[in-house]
Write a protein that holds these residues in place. Sequence first.
Motif, PDB file in Angstrom:
ATOM      1  N   UNK A  59      -0.289 -17.121  13.110  1.00 20.26           N
ATOM      2  CA  UNK A  59      -1.208 -17.906  13.107  1.00 20.26           C
ATOM      3  C   UNK A  59      -1.980 -17.951  11.424  1.00 20.26           C
ATOM      4  N   UNK A  60      -0.798 -17.465  10.057  1.00 22.04           N
ATOM      5  CA  UNK A  60      -1.835 -17.946   9.686  1.00 22.04           C
ATOM      6  C   UNK A  60      -0.564 -17.559   8.308  1.00 22.04           C
ATOM      7  N   UNK A  61      -0.320 -17.588   7.488  1.00 19.50           N
ATOM      8  CA  UNK A  61       0.471 -17.765   6.560  1.00 19.50           C
ATOM      9  C   UNK A  61       0.826 -19.520   5.636  1.00 19.50           C
ATOM     10  N   UNK A  62       2.181 -19.343   4.686  1.00 16.45           N
ATOM     11  CA  UNK A  62       2.677 -20.157   3.948  1.00 16.45           C
ATOM     12  C   UNK A  62       2.796 -21.716   4.711  1.00 16.45           C
TER      13      UNK A  62
ATOM     14  N   UNK B   4      -5.346  -9.787   5.108  1.00 17.43           N
ATOM     15  CA  UNK B   4      -5.481 -10.882   6.086  1.00 17.43           C
ATOM     16  C   UNK B   4      -4.710 -11.289   7.130  1.00 17.43           C
ATOM     17  N   UNK B   5      -3.555 -10.315   6.674  1.00 21.43           N
ATOM     18  CA  UNK B   5      -2.409 -10.738   7.917  1.00 21.43           C
ATOM     19  C   UNK B   5      -3.224  -9.127   9.776  1.00 21.43           C
ATOM     20  N   UNK B   6      -3.832  -8.250   9.027  1.00 21.48           N
ATOM     21  CA  UNK B   6      -4.461  -7.611   9.607  1.00 21.48           C
ATOM     22  C   UNK B   6      -5.052  -7.833  10.525  1.00 21.48           C
ATOM     23  N   UNK B   7      -6.453  -9.156  10.009  1.00 23.11           N
ATOM     24  CA  UNK B   7      -7.297  -9.444  10.736  1.00 23.11           C
ATOM     25  C   UNK B   7      -6.645 -10.624  11.586  1.00 23.11           C
TER      26      UNK B   7
ATOM     27  N   UNK C 211      -3.832 -17.534  -0.122  1.00 19.42           N
ATOM     28  CA  UNK C 211      -5.059 -17.034  -1.061  1.00 19.42           C
ATOM     29  C   UNK C 211      -5.074 -18.089  -1.793  1.00 19.42           C
ATOM     30  N   UNK C 212      -6.614 -17.824  -2.719  1.00 19.37           N
ATOM     31  CA  UNK C 212      -7.341 -17.991  -3.803  1.00 19.37           C
ATOM     32  C   UNK C 212      -6.423 -18.444  -4.693  1.00 19.37           C
ATOM     33  N   UNK C 213      -6.006 -19.895  -4.859  1.00 24.99           N
ATOM     34  CA  UNK C 213      -5.306 -20.017  -6.287  1.00 24.99           C
ATOM     35  C   UNK C 213      -5.387 -19.229  -7.848  1.00 24.99           C
ATOM     36  N   UNK C 214      -6.395 -17.914  -7.462  1.00 24.67           N
ATOM     37  CA  UNK C 214      -6.357 -16.990  -8.593  1.00 24.67           C
ATOM     38  C   UNK C 214      -6.517 -15.637  -8.488  1.00 24.67           C
ATOM     39  N   UNK C 215      -5.804 -15.945  -7.147  1.00 28.32           N
ATOM     40  CA  UNK C 215      -5.666 -14.762  -6.481  1.00 28.32           C
ATOM     41  C   UNK C 215      -3.550 -14.658  -6.389  1.00 28.32           C
ATOM     42  N   UNK C 216      -3.040 -14.905  -7.125  1.00 25.44           N
ATOM     43  CA  UNK C 216      -1.890 -15.699  -6.217  1.00 25.44           C
ATOM     44  C   UNK C 216      -0.797 -14.575  -6.232  1.00 25.44           C
ATOM     45  N   UNK C 217      -1.627 -13.287  -7.158  1.00 29.39           N
ATOM     46  CA  UNK C 217      -0.442 -11.849  -7.346  1.00 29.39           C
ATOM     47  C   UNK C 217      -1.137 -10.821  -6.203  1.00 29.39           C
ATOM     48  N   UNK C 218      -2.061 -11.358  -5.522  1.00 32.53           N
ATOM     49  CA  UNK C 218      -2.851 -10.395  -5.335  1.00 32.53           C
ATOM     50  C   UNK C 218      -2.161  -9.816  -3.110  1.00 32.53           C
ATOM     51  N   UNK C 219      -0.758  -9.774  -3.202  1.00 34.18           N
ATOM     52  CA  UNK C 219      -0.127  -9.010  -2.384  1.00 34.18           C
ATOM     53  C   UNK C 219      -1.190  -8.255  -0.863  1.00 34.18           C
ATOM     54  N   UNK C 220      -1.997  -6.530  -1.960  1.00 36.69           N
ATOM     55  CA  UNK C 220      -2.806  -6.360  -0.690  1.00 36.69           C
ATOM     56  C   UNK C 220      -3.349  -6.787   0.445  1.00 36.69           C
TER      57      UNK C 220
ATOM     58  N   UNK D 272       7.528 -12.291   0.025  1.00 34.09           N
ATOM     59  CA  UNK D 272       8.194 -13.420  -0.406  1.00 34.09           C
ATOM     60  C   UNK D 272       7.708 -14.749  -0.252  1.00 34.09           C
ATOM     61  N   UNK D 273       6.592 -14.218   1.014  1.00 36.23           N
ATOM     62  CA  UNK D 273       4.931 -15.398   0.687  1.00 36.23           C
ATOM     63  C   UNK D 273       4.352 -15.836  -0.635  1.00 36.23           C
ATOM     64  N   UNK D 274       4.574 -14.486  -1.349  1.00 34.02           N
ATOM     65  CA  UNK D 274       3.889 -13.809  -2.506  1.00 34.02           C
ATOM     66  C   UNK D 274       4.638 -14.797  -3.817  1.00 34.02           C
ATOM     67  N   UNK D 275       5.922 -14.960  -3.715  1.00 33.05           N
ATOM     68  CA  UNK D 275       6.895 -15.859  -4.628  1.00 33.05           C
ATOM     69  C   UNK D 275       7.048 -17.588  -4.027  1.00 33.05           C
ATOM     70  N   UNK D 276       6.850 -17.419  -2.616  1.00 32.04           N
ATOM     71  CA  UNK D 276       6.919 -19.418  -2.392  1.00 32.04           C
ATOM     72  C   UNK D 276       5.466 -19.264  -2.733  1.00 32.04           C
ATOM     73  N   UNK D 277       4.537 -19.164  -2.661  1.00 30.96           N
ATOM     74  CA  UNK D 277       3.251 -19.736  -2.716  1.00 30.96           C
ATOM     75  C   UNK D 277       3.029 -19.918  -5.100  1.00 30.96           C
ATOM     76  N   UNK D 278       3.219 -18.985  -5.528  1.00 34.07           N
ATOM     77  CA  UNK D 278       3.090 -19.058  -6.762  1.00 34.07           C
ATOM     78  C   UNK D 278       3.801 -19.944  -7.548  1.00 34.07           C
ATOM     79  N   UNK D 279       4.929 -20.572  -6.338  1.00 36.18           N
ATOM     80  CA  UNK D 279       6.443 -21.436  -6.891  1.00 36.18           C
ATOM     81  C   UNK D 279       5.767 -22.789  -6.524  1.00 36.18           C
ATOM     82  N   UNK D 280       5.615 -22.770  -5.592  1.00 35.55           N
ATOM     83  CA  UNK D 280       4.601 -23.942  -4.806  1.00 35.55           C
ATOM     84  C   UNK D 280       3.643 -24.177  -5.720  1.00 35.55           C
ATOM     85  N   UNK D 281       2.894 -23.406  -6.560  1.00 36.98           N
ATOM     86  CA  UNK D 281       1.891 -24.020  -7.393  1.00 36.98           C
ATOM     87  C   UNK D 281       1.848 -24.395  -8.531  1.00 36.98           C
ATOM     88  N   UNK D 282       3.669 -24.095  -9.335  1.00 33.86           N
ATOM     89  CA  UNK D 282       3.779 -24.196 -10.225  1.00 33.86           C
ATOM     90  C   UNK D 282       4.225 -25.335 -10.729  1.00 33.86           C
TER      91      UNK D 282
END
Length: 366
Positions: A254-257, A239-242, A225-234, A184-194
């Motif tokens: 502590x991290x997330x949209x 980042x969540x694992x770290x 994520x860096x805005x050039x890699x908003x399609x990199x869910x892995x 869900x975060x991938x969708x939200x980040x992409x739409x926010x940036x767009x």
Amino acid sequence: MKIGQLRLVHFRNYTDVTVVFGDGIQLISGKNAQGKTNLLEAIYYCSTMRSHRTLTDQNLIQKEEASFLIDLSLQRGRQKEQLRVCVNEKGKNLFIHRNPILKVSDFIGEVNAVLFCPDDMHLFTSSPKVRRRFIDIEISKLSKRYTQTLTTFQRLLKERNALLKQKKVDSIYLQVLTEKMCGYEMIIMQQRFAFLNELFTYCQTFYSHFANDDTRIGFEYECPLDVDHLDDQSYLLQKYEKSMERDRISGQTTIGIHKDDVIFTIDGKNINSFASQGQKRTLLLSMKIAITAMIKEKIGEYPILLLDDVFSELDEFRRRQLIEILPKEMQIFISSAEKIPSNQFQRRDITIFEVENGTLQRRVSQ
């Protein structure tokens, strides 16, 4: 889109008032504390299902009353809609053509309204939460999918935080929640940036019109994520694992949209450090008008524009610039504590309402 008729019952200082609006500009005139902003607030509430002035719906109910009612007749293209909002201590009751609407998300966007008010200047200096709310509200007017996605993410985030607070954390369930959230975060980040990218493309034109110079405005979107890699869910999952150990210790995610922010810039520099109050106000007004243009592009009709006390900080030249750039097809509500000469409206359709102690009287129509 335009409002034909509006009825307010026990909303703020309005006991029971019905008003019919016309095309073009609706000038809401009157002294301070008479109900001008309250009227605009009621329209905006129907658009977003929240007030821009208070977090508690109970504050909108007239003193010593149990509920408030808003009835609104809306013209959308060739279609007419009858909307009703009734709010009491138990919650919201929403209706379209007298049919109950059970989900608030299904009602948001029926009235598409964009608001400019003096308090919006806090957008630049307030916490990131305020800027995220601004972005989320505006995108929700354009995409019901976004609203549903954000709601689902927030539910999962709440569930994940509750799990992290437990003495013994189910690691498998935590991983499942994290993976779902990332999708869900991938969708939200992409739409926010767009959204921000398109907003500032439009906004630059309007800002240049007001400022009459070559100042460049822009933004920096801060997200996991860096805005050039908003399609990199892995990478987001990594980042969540770290941050997993830190999350367990703190008992929260502590991290997330939900930590996203946007920095507004002028000539590449942070607007808070290098822009004057006039430049900030010009940018804010340009952003609001840009949003109306985006909505027109996306859904094929202009939203309703609400300008609360916009003239108080503008000289006559800037006022003329503002009126000049506003589309004639758009219904626009302007509140003002001062009397504005009609020649400043450049022969536009204008209806003037005088507000006094929660009553409205149509004064001039031309």
